[in-house]
Every structure is written in C-alpha cells, then in structure tokens.
Design a protein around this motif. Structure first.
Motif, PDB file in Angstrom:
ATOM      1  N   ALA A   1       0.851  -1.009  -0.005  1.00 62.33           N
ATOM      2  CA  ALA A   1       0.083   0.023  -0.126  1.00 62.33           C
ATOM      3  C   ALA A   1       0.781   1.289  -0.020  1.00 62.33           C
ATOM      4  CB  ALA A   1      -1.146  -0.064   1.212  1.00 62.33           C
ATOM      5  N   ALA A   2       2.046   1.261   0.380  1.00 65.98           N
ATOM      6  CA  ALA A   2       2.874   2.146   0.670  1.00 65.98           C
ATOM      7  C   ALA A   2       3.451   2.762  -0.534  1.00 65.98           C
ATOM      8  CB  ALA A   2       4.005   2.063   1.761  1.00 65.98           C
ATOM      9  N   ILE A   3       3.922   1.740  -1.212  1.00 68.46           N
ATOM     10  CA  ILE A   3       4.374   1.757  -2.948  1.00 68.46           C
ATOM     11  C   ILE A   3       3.138   2.304  -3.473  1.00 68.46           C
ATOM     12  CG2 ILE A   3       5.510   0.791  -4.769  1.00 68.46           C
ATOM     13  CD1 ILE A   3       6.807  -0.994  -2.759  1.00 68.46           C
ATOM     14  N   ALA A   4       2.177   1.731  -3.523  1.00 70.98           N
ATOM     15  CA  ALA A   4       1.222   2.252  -4.324  1.00 70.98           C
ATOM     16  C   ALA A   4       0.766   3.501  -4.062  1.00 70.98           C
ATOM     17  CB  ALA A   4      -0.119   1.427  -4.251  1.00 70.98           C
ATOM     18  N   ALA A   5       0.845   4.210  -2.640  1.00 70.10           N
ATOM     19  CA  ALA A   5       0.610   5.302  -2.486  1.00 70.10           C
ATOM     20  C   ALA A   5       1.573   6.408  -3.124  1.00 70.10           C
ATOM     21  CB  ALA A   5       0.303   5.672  -1.094  1.00 70.10           C
TER      22      ALA A   5
ATOM     23  N   THR B   1       1.104   6.847  -6.747  1.00 65.50           N
ATOM     24  CA  THR B   1       0.027   7.892  -6.864  1.00 65.50           C
ATOM     25  C   THR B   1       0.467   8.851  -6.726  1.00 65.50           C
ATOM     26  OG1 THR B   1      -1.599   5.793  -6.221  1.00 65.50           O
ATOM     27  CG2 THR B   1      -2.405   8.062  -6.320  1.00 65.50           C
ATOM     28  N   ALA B   2       1.210   9.187  -5.736  1.00 62.05           N
ATOM     29  CA  ALA B   2       1.638  10.644  -5.229  1.00 62.05           C
ATOM     30  C   ALA B   2       2.388  11.313  -6.449  1.00 62.05           C
ATOM     31  CB  ALA B   2       2.262  10.797  -3.888  1.00 62.05           C
TER      32      ALA B   2
ATOM     33  N   THR C   1       0.512  17.302 -11.981  1.00 60.14           N
ATOM     34  CA  THR C   1       0.279  18.668 -11.909  1.00 60.14           C
ATOM     35  C   THR C   1       1.492  19.591 -12.368  1.00 60.14           C
ATOM     36  OG1 THR C   1      -0.645  17.990  -9.312  1.00 60.14           O
ATOM     37  CG2 THR C   1       0.199  20.282  -9.727  1.00 60.14           C
ATOM     38  N   LEU C   2       2.566  18.896 -12.557  1.00 62.96           N
ATOM     39  CA  LEU C   2       3.886  19.839 -13.095  1.00 62.96           C
ATOM     40  C   LEU C   2       3.584  20.016 -14.503  1.00 62.96           C
ATOM     41  CD1 LEU C   2       6.743  18.518 -10.839  1.00 62.96           C
ATOM     42  CD2 LEU C   2       5.586  20.695 -10.779  1.00 62.96           C
TER      43      LEU C   2
END
Length: 170
Positions: free
Chosen positions: A3-7, A10-11, A18-19
């Motif tokens: 879940a941490a890698i997926a988050a 995603t970030a 956005t950039l």
C-alpha cells in the motif's frame, strides 16, 4: 505491491501530472494560436488580393475605355486638352493599381496583367506620338483602335484568372 508503494506511485503521478499540465496546456494553446494566425493570414491575403483585383480591374477597364475614346476623338480631329488630361489621369491611376497588384498577386495573374499592359502601354505611346504629329509608319488612330481591340480577349482572360484565384466559378 504494498500500500505504501502504491500510495507513493500515486503521489508521484499526481505531482508529475500537476507539473506537466501547464506544459501540455501551453503547447496546445500555442498550436491553437498558430492555427488561428494561419487562418487570419489567409483571410487577410484573400482580402488584399480581392481589393487589388477590384482596383486593377476597374483601372484597367477605365484606361482601356479612355484610350478608345481618345482614339475616336483623335481620328475625328476633335481631341481636346481636357480629353488628354482625362487620359493621362486614367493612365496614372492604372499604373498605380498595376504597381500595387504586382506586389501581391500570383504569377499567373501577373503574367496575364503584363499581356494587357503591353497592349495598353503600346497604344498609349503610339497615340501620344500621333497627337504630337510624330507617328511611326503605319500608326494611325484607326490602326490603334484595331490594336486596342486585340486587348479585349486578354482583358477577359485576366478577369477570369482573378475570379478563379478568388474561388469564384462561372
């Protein structure tokens, strides 16, 4: 995948999106402006040609008519200084419209206008010689009227080419 890698992925994707959004938007805007400028340039070019064609057509036909009238008056021995002044004014207007058109018309129209110009300028020069009492051999008002009549098909061809260039069909 945790879940941490997926988050994190995603970030990163969100930050990159956005950039890059302004870059993508800027590129699209630039292309759209270039397309709009192209359309505007084509419209302006069309308007310039149409204006030049209208002026050149009017001046050419007016000069042709003035030459014909002056030749008839010369032949009949009734040409006045006022007739000469009108002819000279028409010649100058024609020359100016012809010069303006040379800068913007396509080569095919320019070639056709040169053919008309050769006839009109030749008849005008010969008429001036006759008027001064210095005609060349065979130069008479009657002969020049015939020479001027030879410009009619050239005028028609020029008119047709101008209309075709503007997209006006018969």
């Amino acid at each position: 995948m945790s879940a941490a890698i997926a988050a994190m992925i995603t970030a990163v994707v969100g930050v990159l999106g956005t950039l890059f959004a302004p870059v993508v938007t800027s590129g699209m805007t630039r292309r759209q402006r270039a397309a709009e400028l192209g359309v505007e340039e084509r419209r302006r070019s069309f308007e310039d040609r149409r204006t030049a064609y209208t002026s050149m057509n009017r001046a050419t036909r007016h000069f042709h008519t003035l030459l014909k009238d002056a030749l008839h008056r010369t032949r009949d021995g009734v040409c006045t200084d006022e007739d000469r002044a009108l002819l000279e004014e028409g010649r100058r207007d024609y020359r100016d419209r012809y010069a303006e058109a040379q800068m913007i018309v396509p080569d095919a129209v320019l070639a056709a206008s040169r053919e008309v110009n050769v006839v009109l300028a030749g008849v005008d020069a010969a008429l001036k010689r006759i008027d001064r009492g210095l005609p060349r051999e065979g130069e008479t008002a009657g002969q020049l009227l015939l020479d001027l009549k030879a410009a009619d098909p050239r005028l028609t061809a020029l008119h047709r080419l101008m209309r075709q260039d503007l997209g006006i069909g018969d």
